[in-house]
Design a protein around this motif. Sequence first.
Motif, PDB file in Angstrom:
ATOM      1  N   CYS A   1      -7.787 -25.096 -65.534  1.00  0.00           N
ATOM      2  CA  CYS A   1      -6.956 -25.516 -66.656  1.00  0.00           C
ATOM      3  C   CYS A   1      -6.845 -27.039 -66.680  1.00  0.00           C
ATOM      4  CB  CYS A   1      -5.541 -24.937 -66.531  1.00  0.00           C
ATOM      5  SG  CYS A   1      -5.472 -23.147 -66.623  1.00  0.00           S
ATOM      6  N   ASN A   2      -6.609 -27.560 -67.856  1.00  0.00           N
ATOM      7  CA  ASN A   2      -6.350 -28.996 -68.013  1.00  0.00           C
ATOM      8  C   ASN A   2      -4.946 -29.136 -68.590  1.00  0.00           C
ATOM      9  OD1 ASN A   2      -6.449 -31.744 -68.311  1.00  0.00           O
ATOM     10  ND2 ASN A   2      -7.922 -31.714 -69.996  1.00  0.00           N
TER      11      ASN A   2
ATOM     12  N   LEU B   1       3.684 -29.813 -66.137  1.00  0.00           N
ATOM     13  CA  LEU B   1       4.227 -28.501 -65.822  1.00  0.00           C
ATOM     14  C   LEU B   1       5.730 -28.632 -65.590  1.00  0.00           C
ATOM     15  CD1 LEU B   1       3.905 -25.491 -65.084  1.00  0.00           C
ATOM     16  CD2 LEU B   1       3.561 -26.218 -62.713  1.00  0.00           C
ATOM     17  N   TYR B   2       6.518 -27.896 -66.375  1.00  0.00           N
ATOM     18  CA  TYR B   2       7.974 -27.902 -66.231  1.00  0.00           C
ATOM     19  C   TYR B   2       8.406 -26.587 -65.590  1.00  0.00           C
ATOM     20  CZ  TYR B   2       7.931 -31.964 -69.287  1.00  0.00           C
ATOM     21  OH  TYR B   2       7.697 -33.208 -69.823  1.00  0.00           O
TER      22      TYR B   2
ATOM     23  N   ILE C   1      -2.584 -30.521 -61.632  1.00  0.00           N
ATOM     24  CA  ILE C   1      -1.633 -30.902 -62.676  1.00  0.00           C
ATOM     25  C   ILE C   1      -0.965 -32.214 -62.270  1.00  0.00           C
ATOM     26  CG2 ILE C   1       0.401 -30.211 -63.988  1.00  0.00           C
ATOM     27  CD1 ILE C   1      -0.306 -27.309 -63.304  1.00  0.00           C
ATOM     28  N   PRO C   2      -1.164 -33.286 -63.023  1.00  0.00           N
ATOM     29  CA  PRO C   2      -0.675 -34.603 -62.587  1.00  0.00           C
ATOM     30  C   PRO C   2       0.831 -34.774 -62.603  1.00  0.00           C
ATOM     31  CG  PRO C   2      -1.645 -34.746 -64.784  1.00  0.00           C
ATOM     32  CD  PRO C   2      -1.942 -33.375 -64.273  1.00  0.00           C
ATOM     33  N   ASN C   3       1.522 -34.101 -63.513  1.00  0.00           N
ATOM     34  CA  ASN C   3       2.971 -34.292 -63.651  1.00  0.00           C
ATOM     35  C   ASN C   3       3.685 -32.945 -63.571  1.00  0.00           C
ATOM     36  OD1 ASN C   3       2.759 -37.207 -64.347  1.00  0.00           O
ATOM     37  ND2 ASN C   3       1.754 -36.396 -66.176  1.00  0.00           N
ATOM     38  N   ILE C   4       4.457 -32.763 -62.506  1.00  0.00           N
ATOM     39  CA  ILE C   4       5.191 -31.520 -62.307  1.00  0.00           C
ATOM     40  C   ILE C   4       6.671 -31.855 -62.175  1.00  0.00           C
ATOM     41  CG2 ILE C   4       5.495 -29.510 -60.813  1.00  0.00           C
ATOM     42  CD1 ILE C   4       2.589 -29.890 -59.936  1.00  0.00           C
ATOM     43  N   TYR C   5       7.500 -31.088 -62.872  1.00  0.00           N
ATOM     44  CA  TYR C   5       8.933 -31.363 -62.907  1.00  0.00           C
ATOM     45  C   TYR C   5       9.719 -30.120 -62.504  1.00  0.00           C
ATOM     46  CZ  TYR C   5       7.302 -35.234 -65.848  1.00  0.00           C
ATOM     47  OH  TYR C   5       6.641 -36.334 -66.334  1.00  0.00           O
ATOM     48  N   ILE C   6      10.777 -30.308 -61.711  1.00  0.00           N
ATOM     49  CA  ILE C   6      11.729 -29.244 -61.436  1.00  0.00           C
ATOM     50  C   ILE C   6      13.127 -29.784 -61.727  1.00  0.00           C
ATOM     51  CG2 ILE C   6      10.250 -28.224 -59.681  1.00  0.00           C
ATOM     52  CD1 ILE C   6      12.183 -29.275 -57.582  1.00  0.00           C
ATOM     53  N   LYS C   7      14.095 -28.891 -61.816  1.00  0.00           N
ATOM     54  CA  LYS C   7      15.446 -29.327 -62.152  1.00  0.00           C
ATOM     55  C   LYS C   7      16.251 -29.680 -60.902  1.00  0.00           C
ATOM     56  CE  LYS C   7      16.040 -27.219 -66.681  1.00  0.00           C
ATOM     57  NZ  LYS C   7      16.845 -26.320 -67.535  1.00  0.00           N
ATOM     58  N   ASN C   8      17.047 -30.745 -61.005  1.00  0.00           N
ATOM     59  CA  ASN C   8      17.928 -31.116 -59.910  1.00  0.00           C
ATOM     60  C   ASN C   8      19.254 -30.359 -60.018  1.00  0.00           C
ATOM     61  OD1 ASN C   8      19.392 -32.430 -61.925  1.00  0.00           O
ATOM     62  ND2 ASN C   8      18.610 -34.458 -61.418  1.00  0.00           N
ATOM     63  N   GLU C   9      20.213 -30.728 -59.191  1.00  0.00           N
ATOM     64  CA  GLU C   9      21.488 -30.004 -59.163  1.00  0.00           C
ATOM     65  C   GLU C   9      22.252 -30.109 -60.476  1.00  0.00           C
ATOM     66  OE1 GLU C   9      23.605 -31.533 -55.858  1.00  0.00           O
ATOM     67  OE2 GLU C   9      22.374 -30.511 -54.356  1.00  0.00           O
TER      68      GLU C   9
ATOM     69  N   LEU D   1       6.876 -35.758 -57.742  1.00  0.00           N
ATOM     70  CA  LEU D   1       6.304 -36.867 -56.975  1.00  0.00           C
ATOM     71  C   LEU D   1       7.323 -37.944 -56.641  1.00  0.00           C
ATOM     72  CD1 LEU D   1       2.881 -37.379 -58.790  1.00  0.00           C
ATOM     73  CD2 LEU D   1       3.241 -36.387 -56.536  1.00  0.00           C
ATOM     74  N   GLU D   2       8.463 -37.950 -57.321  1.00  0.00           N
ATOM     75  CA  GLU D   2       9.454 -39.006 -57.121  1.00  0.00           C
ATOM     76  C   GLU D   2      10.694 -38.538 -56.357  1.00  0.00           C
ATOM     77  OE1 GLU D   2      10.263 -40.352 -61.069  1.00  0.00           O
ATOM     78  OE2 GLU D   2       8.261 -41.239 -61.347  1.00  0.00           O
ATOM     79  N   ILE D   3      10.734 -37.264 -55.983  1.00  0.00           N
ATOM     80  CA  ILE D   3      11.905 -36.725 -55.285  1.00  0.00           C
ATOM     81  C   ILE D   3      11.899 -37.174 -53.832  1.00  0.00           C
ATOM     82  CG2 ILE D   3      13.011 -34.598 -54.476  1.00  0.00           C
ATOM     83  CD1 ILE D   3      12.016 -33.257 -57.041  1.00  0.00           C
TER      84      ILE D   3
END
Length: 276
Positions: A136-137, A141-142, A164-172, A180-182
């Motif tokens: 996949c390209n 990813l959220y 996948i270059p940008n992956i996001y998860i939710k914080n508290e 990548l920034e956590i």
Amino acid sequence: SDTVASVGKYAFYECKNIEYIYLPNSLERIDFLAFYNNKTSIYYVEYDGTLEEFILIDFSTLSGPPASSNLMYYAKEMYFYNDNGELYDFKTLTDVSLENASVICAHSLAGLTLNSVTISGDVEQFVQTDVIFYNCNISNLYFNGDINDWVKTKISQSRSIKSIPNIYIKNEEGVYQKVLEITDIEVSNTGTVDSNTFQLFTSLKNVKFGEGVTRLNMSLFAHIDLDTVILSNDIVEMLSVMYDNTIKNVYYEGTIDEWLKISYAQTSQYTPGLTC
């Protein structure tokens, strides 16, 4: 037929004149190479159901080319029904939401180029996790869940997720944060934490394993230099978690007697900065 449950391997292999395919939502499995053709002419595929139903289909790809069973990979136009019962061409979408999907099967997003995919933090099962995102390209990813959901779903076991270059998860606070920034995380009530769970958290510095975390598997922090790891006294086993001086300080929230009862199978005996 609206009652067809499976399509066998090689069923329409090298049938070069097929242009239109209708798939009923009764379909549960398409075996490998069922429609495969290097010069396929398949143009229009209609699935009599939703995208969430389609990704429950078992695309058997134990051998053969990647995603060789998934018609989404070949079709020039791929039609699903939306919540209003209207047909739409999935191939024209740039952003896809799978937030209502409880199961996501291997290669279900085969060969797609998308700006974003959003998946639920409550996914109960990834079938053949390693190839969920294969070929996949996807730019973004959220993951609509927090770090504990991330651990429980085992999504990180997918090697293909690294593409996948940008992956996001939710914080508290429920706000998306780029993986990548956590730098700081706290995990609790997850039971086992599997290998490579934090392989994408390359900025990670401080980790706390709180109440309800009982087992830490191999290579959780491979190639990541950590400042601090805090371990609760609920932990009963650790497998090659700490090695190569990648962790400066380890704090254990229990007594030395409790520490000595933990199973350290395959774990380095050298634990820098351990404090009980």
